[in-house]
Design a protein around this motif. Sequence first.
Motif, PDB file in Angstrom:
ATOM      1  N   GLN A 198       1.127  -1.036  -0.193  1.00 40.06           N
ATOM      2  CA  GLN A 198      -0.125   0.282   0.189  1.00 40.06           C
ATOM      3  C   GLN A 198       0.731   1.332   0.300  1.00 40.06           C
ATOM      4  OE1 GLN A 198      -3.528  -0.100   2.953  1.00 40.06           O
ATOM      5  NE2 GLN A 198      -3.746   2.268   2.624  1.00 40.06           N
ATOM      6  N   LEU A 218       1.238   2.009  -3.366  1.00 42.72           N
ATOM      7  CA  LEU A 218       0.492   2.116  -4.214  1.00 42.72           C
ATOM      8  C   LEU A 218      -0.262   4.166  -3.498  1.00 42.72           C
ATOM      9  CD1 LEU A 218      -1.612  -0.495  -4.175  1.00 42.72           C
ATOM     10  CD2 LEU A 218      -0.189   0.250  -5.919  1.00 42.72           C
ATOM     11  N   THR A 253      -0.745  -9.017  -7.947  1.00 39.78           N
ATOM     12  CA  THR A 253      -2.315  -8.740  -8.843  1.00 39.78           C
ATOM     13  C   THR A 253      -1.912  -7.696  -9.690  1.00 39.78           C
ATOM     14  OG1 THR A 253      -4.179 -10.545  -6.541  1.00 39.78           O
ATOM     15  CG2 THR A 253      -4.317  -8.680  -8.126  1.00 39.78           C
ATOM     16  N   VAL A 254      -1.416  -6.670  -8.729  1.00 42.45           N
ATOM     17  CA  VAL A 254      -1.188  -5.757  -9.370  1.00 42.45           C
ATOM     18  C   VAL A 254      -0.309  -4.752 -10.957  1.00 42.45           C
ATOM     19  CG1 VAL A 254       0.009  -3.024  -8.919  1.00 42.45           C
ATOM     20  CG2 VAL A 254      -1.382  -4.144  -6.953  1.00 42.45           C
ATOM     21  N   PHE A 298      -5.579  -0.330  -9.476  1.00 40.92           N
ATOM     22  CA  PHE A 298      -6.102  -0.852  -8.072  1.00 40.92           C
ATOM     23  C   PHE A 298      -7.024   0.713  -8.004  1.00 40.92           C
ATOM     24  CE2 PHE A 298      -2.428   2.618  -8.193  1.00 40.92           C
ATOM     25  CZ  PHE A 298      -3.048   3.503  -7.294  1.00 40.92           C
ATOM     26  N   GLU A 299      -7.755  -0.203  -6.776  1.00 37.11           N
ATOM     27  CA  GLU A 299      -8.547   1.347  -6.433  1.00 37.11           C
ATOM     28  C   GLU A 299      -8.334   1.762  -4.868  1.00 37.11           C
ATOM     29  OE1 GLU A 299     -13.126   0.412  -7.015  1.00 37.11           O
ATOM     30  OE2 GLU A 299     -12.320   0.045  -4.463  1.00 37.11           O
ATOM     31  N   ARG A 316     -10.149   5.494  -9.243  1.00 42.59           N
ATOM     32  CA  ARG A 316      -9.317   3.889  -9.451  1.00 42.59           C
ATOM     33  C   ARG A 316      -8.483   4.667 -10.264  1.00 42.59           C
ATOM     34  NH1 ARG A 316     -11.350   2.068 -14.353  1.00 42.59           N
ATOM     35  NH2 ARG A 316     -10.413  -0.105 -15.670  1.00 42.59           N
TER      36      ARG A 316
END
Length: 318
Positions: free
Chosen positions: A104, A107, A172-173, A179-180, A211
């Motif tokens: 995170q 991100l 996943t990314v 990502f959100e 988003r």
Amino acid sequence: MTGTDNGDWRLFRGDGAVRRVGFPEAPPWRTFTDEEPGRPSAPRPYLISPRHSDVVNAALHLRRPLLVTGHPGTGKSSLAQAVAHELDLGRVLRWPVNSRSALQDALYRYDAIGRLREANLRPDREGTEPDIGSFVRLGPLGTALVAADRPRVLLVDELDKGDVDLPNDLLTVFEEGEFEIPELARLPEEQARVEVLTDDPGGTVELHRGRVRCREFPVVVITSNGERDFPPAFLRRCVRLDLPDPDEAQLRDIVAAHLGEDALARADGLIQAFLNRRAPGELATDQLLNAVFLRMGGVDLDAEGLLDAVLHRLGGAV
């Protein structure tokens, strides 16, 4: 580099006397400029074999992360800067990984405490409450995934120093390219579009419903010193490049590229000393460049313990 004789290269003498000295020219790789923030500077020369550059090109065509392994000093991190420079992709986004790194943080970050503090102070101030976007900043990975016509270059440095689950967290990314941000996705419809900060100096971007989705998958360069194995599922999604330790001919090319052809005449003995001392992973190429640079400036590397201090081992006890 402006030369000095062996008698006056010592700026510091340890005698307690105060003196104002003129500092010599710095090595090219330790020179800092007042360039515009965020604007990429000209990188150090980067030498790579056609065999290895083909692997880089394969990752570019496949839009897959490039996992670069090798001993310290083999040019893993510099590769990202070289790609960004040659392909004119702007400033490299950097994520230095350590044991506390979390996905995170790469991100985005939301400063909830700062927003609450600002809201509590607002009754005593004039003006409207600052938008939530002022307290949301995309991290290097989040910024790399912002929709753009040309990809950004993201350096994930020393992933093997992170938590054992971090490579799996990235899957996943990397697969979805998006990502959100939940704090923005929950806002009412009239606040669906929010301008947030990015990892670029002074940069902002408008997001819809929190988003972030890339249009072009970023050029992701992941470095590893080989300290830990990665999960097969992660490795399957990467293109792997192993950079070997440079041999004598390559070391000569590196010295010439960084310090000029004239440096080679002063480097022969040092290159041989470097090779004689080097065990896998125990010396880095930039240590050789440091030694050659000092010798070109007239520094007496035969002084007691000086060459050992410059060409010191990177592994084991100090």
